[in-house]
Design a protein around this motif. Sequence first.
Motif, mmCIF file in Angstrom:
data_model
loop_
_atom_site.group_PDB
_atom_site.id
_atom_site.type_symbol
_atom_site.label_atom_id
_atom_site.label_comp_id
_atom_site.label_asym_id
_atom_site.label_seq_id
_atom_site.Cartn_x
_atom_site.Cartn_y
_atom_site.Cartn_z
ATOM 1 N N LEU A 1 -1.813 3.311 3.578
ATOM 2 C CA LEU A 1 -2.094 3.235 5.006
ATOM 3 C C LEU A 1 -2.562 1.826 5.280
ATOM 4 O O LEU A 1 -3.272 1.236 4.476
ATOM 5 C CB LEU A 1 -3.211 4.210 5.398
ATOM 6 C CG LEU A 1 -2.826 5.626 5.813
ATOM 7 C CD1 LEU A 1 -4.065 6.357 6.288
ATOM 8 C CD2 LEU A 1 -1.775 5.630 6.906
ATOM 9 N N SER A 2 -2.183 1.295 6.432
ATOM 10 C CA SER A 2 -2.510 -0.102 6.691
ATOM 11 C C SER A 2 -3.950 -0.298 7.162
ATOM 12 O O SER A 2 -4.411 -1.402 7.326
ATOM 13 C CB SER A 2 -1.547 -0.667 7.734
ATOM 14 O OG SER A 2 -1.602 0.133 8.888
ATOM 15 N N ASN A 3 -4.661 0.823 7.340
ATOM 16 C CA ASN A 3 -6.026 0.710 7.881
ATOM 17 C C ASN A 3 -6.910 -0.232 7.083
ATOM 18 O O ASN A 3 -6.883 -0.235 5.865
ATOM 19 C CB ASN A 3 -6.724 2.075 7.841
ATOM 20 C CG ASN A 3 -6.085 3.059 8.768
ATOM 21 O OD1 ASN A 3 -4.882 3.006 8.966
ATOM 22 N ND2 ASN A 3 -6.867 3.948 9.320
ATOM 23 N N ILE B 1 -11.110 3.073 -6.898
ATOM 24 C CA ILE B 1 -10.822 4.506 -6.997
ATOM 25 C C ILE B 1 -9.606 4.848 -6.130
ATOM 26 O O ILE B 1 -8.733 5.613 -6.524
ATOM 27 C CB ILE B 1 -12.060 5.335 -6.598
ATOM 28 C CG1 ILE B 1 -13.189 5.091 -7.597
ATOM 29 C CG2 ILE B 1 -11.728 6.821 -6.529
ATOM 30 C CD1 ILE B 1 -14.535 5.696 -7.210
ATOM 31 N N ARG B 2 -9.541 4.216 -4.963
ATOM 32 C CA ARG B 2 -8.388 4.476 -4.090
ATOM 33 C C ARG B 2 -7.097 3.985 -4.742
ATOM 34 O O ARG B 2 -6.076 4.679 -4.717
ATOM 35 C CB ARG B 2 -8.570 3.778 -2.730
ATOM 36 C CG ARG B 2 -7.372 4.018 -1.826
ATOM 37 C CD ARG B 2 -7.566 3.478 -0.447
ATOM 38 N NE ARG B 2 -7.592 2.019 -0.411
ATOM 39 C CZ ARG B 2 -7.216 1.304 0.642
ATOM 40 N NH1 ARG B 2 -6.806 1.906 1.733
ATOM 41 N NH2 ARG B 2 -7.278 -0.002 0.617
ATOM 42 N N THR B 3 -7.162 2.811 -5.343
ATOM 43 C CA THR B 3 -5.976 2.280 -6.034
ATOM 44 C C THR B 3 -5.519 3.261 -7.116
ATOM 45 O O THR B 3 -4.329 3.579 -7.229
ATOM 46 C CB THR B 3 -6.309 0.910 -6.665
ATOM 47 O OG1 THR B 3 -6.735 0.042 -5.616
ATOM 48 C CG2 THR B 3 -5.113 0.327 -7.381
ATOM 49 N N ALA B 4 -6.495 3.743 -7.876
ATOM 50 C CA ALA B 4 -6.153 4.666 -8.965
ATOM 51 C C ALA B 4 -5.570 5.963 -8.401
ATOM 52 O O ALA B 4 -4.594 6.503 -8.924
ATOM 53 C CB ALA B 4 -7.403 4.973 -9.790
ATOM 54 N N ILE C 1 -5.773 6.646 3.029
ATOM 55 C CA ILE C 1 -4.639 7.008 2.178
ATOM 56 C C ILE C 1 -3.827 8.031 2.950
ATOM 57 O O ILE C 1 -4.367 8.885 3.633
ATOM 58 C CB ILE C 1 -5.148 7.544 0.814
ATOM 59 C CG1 ILE C 1 -4.007 8.017 -0.060
ATOM 60 C CG2 ILE C 1 -6.164 8.656 0.972
ATOM 61 C CD1 ILE C 1 -4.450 8.244 -1.505
ATOM 62 N N LYS C 2 -2.515 7.915 2.878
ATOM 63 C CA LYS C 2 -1.691 8.792 3.708
ATOM 64 C C LYS C 2 -1.421 10.125 3.009
ATOM 65 O O LYS C 2 -0.474 10.261 2.225
ATOM 66 C CB LYS C 2 -0.371 8.112 4.072
ATOM 67 C CG LYS C 2 0.383 8.888 5.143
ATOM 68 C CD LYS C 2 1.770 8.354 5.418
ATOM 69 C CE LYS C 2 2.489 9.341 6.336
ATOM 70 N NZ LYS C 2 3.896 9.007 6.515
ATOM 71 N N VAL D 1 1.661 14.329 8.081
ATOM 72 C CA VAL D 1 0.373 14.766 7.546
ATOM 73 C C VAL D 1 -0.583 15.108 8.685
ATOM 74 O O VAL D 1 -0.465 14.600 9.798
ATOM 75 C CB VAL D 1 -0.273 13.707 6.618
ATOM 76 C CG1 VAL D 1 0.573 13.512 5.370
ATOM 77 C CG2 VAL D 1 -0.502 12.388 7.345
ATOM 78 N N VAL D 2 -1.513 15.991 8.380
ATOM 79 C CA VAL D 2 -2.462 16.496 9.377
ATOM 80 C C VAL D 2 -3.864 16.065 8.959
ATOM 81 O O VAL D 2 -4.346 16.462 7.901
ATOM 82 C CB VAL D 2 -2.412 18.042 9.444
ATOM 83 C CG1 VAL D 2 -3.332 18.550 10.547
ATOM 84 C CG2 VAL D 2 -0.983 18.530 9.651
#
Lengths: 283, 555
Positions: free
Chosen positions: A7-9, A22-25, A56-57, B403-404
């Motif tokens: 996600l680009s956020n 952790i997000r990368t993993a 994360i999407k 996604v929701v």
Amino acid sequence: MTCQFELSNETAWCPGCGNHMIRTALKQALEELGLEPHEVVICSGIGQAAKMPHYIKVNGFNGLHGRALPPAVGIKLANKNLKVIVESGDGDTYGEGGNHFIHTIRRNIDIAHFVHDNQVYGLTKGQASPTTAMGQKTTLQLDGVKVSPLNPLVLALSLGAGFVARGFAGDIPHLVELMKSAITYRGYALVDILQPCVVWNRVNTFAWYKNRVYHLPEDYDYTDKEQAFKKAMEFGDRIPIGIIYKVEKETYEDQFDFIKNGPPLVDLELNPKDAEKLMENFM
Amino acid sequence: MDYSVLVGGEAGQGMDTSAHLLALILKRSGFHVFTRSDYMSRIRGGHNFIQIRFSEKPLYTFSEKVDVIFALNEETIKLHAGRLKPNGVVIADEKTGGDEGILHLPLARTAKELGNSRVANTAGLGAILKYFGLPLEIAENAVIKILGKELSDVNIKALRAGYEMIEPKYNLKVREDEHVLINGNQAVGLGAIAAGCKFYCGYPMTPSTGILTFMASHANEMKIVVDQVEDEVAALNMALGASYAGVRAMTGSSGGGFALMVEALSLAGMIEVPVVLINVQRPGPATGFPTRTEQGDLRFMIHAGHGEFPRMVIALRDPEDAFYQTARAFNIAEKYQVPVLLMSDQHLADSMTTKKPFDFGRIKIERHIAGEEDIAGESYRRYKFTESGVSPRILPGKIPGQVVLVDSDEHDEEGHITESDEIRRKMVNKRLRKFELLKKEVEEPWLIGREKPENLVICWGSTYGAVREAVERLNEEGASVGALVFGDIWPFPTKKLLEEARFAKKIIDVEQNATGQLESLIREQALLQATHKILKYDGRPFSGEEVYLRLKEVL
């Protein structure tokens, strides 16, 4: 290749925070497992770690502080086909959510639980968490913490958890493998992830963890519960990371015959007339 | 004809079973039945009693006076002698003390001779049936249903033995049985199952536990997950998870348990995930009277939860109403993506009454779940701004690529955290627009008795039965009384109230609480004020007679 979970956020995490790693993993683990965003739900509570569903999407249920687990249980029971992951911090999980933690372990429902354990409260600015060491001074415990820390791994083992692991945010390849094992494990899987808080925890720094963590040896037998207790209690000059305990157990949802052998509950046809036969009980 | 039997004794003496059996026999003999359970918060000892009223006419409440006291111990005789009609009778075992005039029967001795000391009560039931001149055959079939095949032989023998012990006083004629015998908790459970509820969780708490038990007893057959959870905090959060994933979900408790759900109620409002919950009220504050009745949580239900969000609150008036309203609650919850809160109480929960079998054909399931075509070509936004305030709801996992995301923080249309003042205003307005739609769903209160009466009674929920009987009796005596019985409480319906109140000289508020919460709501919402309040807050339900007498004082 762009990751489909990207996600680009912009995140609200501090530069250098373990949450980024952790997000990368996590994204890598989901990608390597061949999952698609719509097949995954991340539940979280409140805190910095709990913002994961925004970065994360995948499907997300960002609920209340301490309450990440109960919605996850409800989701899994309603739709067994969803991969349910819970991401929250040590305060959220072991403090505010302590009762849910205990009883979700007892339930052994098929969810993967990743606790971002930085041994301090981040979003509320530096107070002690249930895993902060005794004597450690914080922004609130000015004379040092006066209560002993909670050992989540020992607690989980004592409650009969079938999958207990510890990871380190600074060792991404290792963490990816742990996450994959936890997500594919059939049952409740706890991964306590050591993570530096660069702003509020000046004791348990990146270097502090880095100098202490070591991989469990290849020949470590993670089905040996006594050994697992020993490894779970090892938290000092040396801290083992890896799968500390893993055995097969019947899951909670599999004990419902209509879930195990039927379609997900969400796919059942609903017809009021089906209930009419129950009237006979009152005749 | 209008008779009542009181069965009383210690907890643990098998009174529940005996009373249920008697009620079922009377129902199957074609009578209308209304039972009232009065029990203490203990498993053994103390004093409990159940009144079973029966008549050829429909019954809506219990009777203060009884024709038969079946005393399982001496204390029962002392406590309830004042309830006995002048021509009534006390039936008790021969070893039970008490004055002369008590029909002392060899119940325990007979049971012993039959080899099972537990069937003494059944022998007593046999005597009661004989007293009313009712036949045994219906009773014998009822024994098989209530006690099971294994125990039926010895109980039928006991029933017959008891039947031989006395001479009949009445000679009642068996009528055609057209009814079911059901209590409020069971009717709520049945309504939920009919509506397609697939997830019910809760933590045991009297007097709501009966719903959990009912759901559990049909869980496998009806494919429902019924979960006893660690606490009520988990209960509502779990139900919200299940509902988010797409199943109809419900939880229930009593006041104290509902208090623990309040945080998650606010969550339901924020994340716009539909859910149905029920508070089966008991007297508070705190632990209060665990096994008794009150309507003390009306304001609490309307206002519970931090922040402002729409909800619907529906009070249940009798088991039949409970069935249809529970089913309706699921449709409203999903249509507007709001929490719908049902209110019952111990009196409604535990009182069994005869009703026509419910019409399952009347139950419609309306899910309001969007599909791929509804969001064609767009990246799904869970909180998309719409004119109505209701955003299309898809289910997680059902549409590849979509996604929701639901979020307890203030969020943007996609569900992501926001700090924007502009989005905040728009989101608050979006959520509150749904309340305007709920107002259009609201059902006006039932009117019983006279239209445009001189004396207008207002009440809500389970006081319906007692008020109905009292109003009918007063009108028969020439008074001009009408009563509005509120079911839908929030949004508050004012139309019928304003119409009826225009002609009333007196407005009399009848409530089972100490402060007149409905009356305060009427002042706030309809700018009306009651001239009189009839309040009861001793934990015991209003009977028709009590409401009648107290209304008579103020007319």
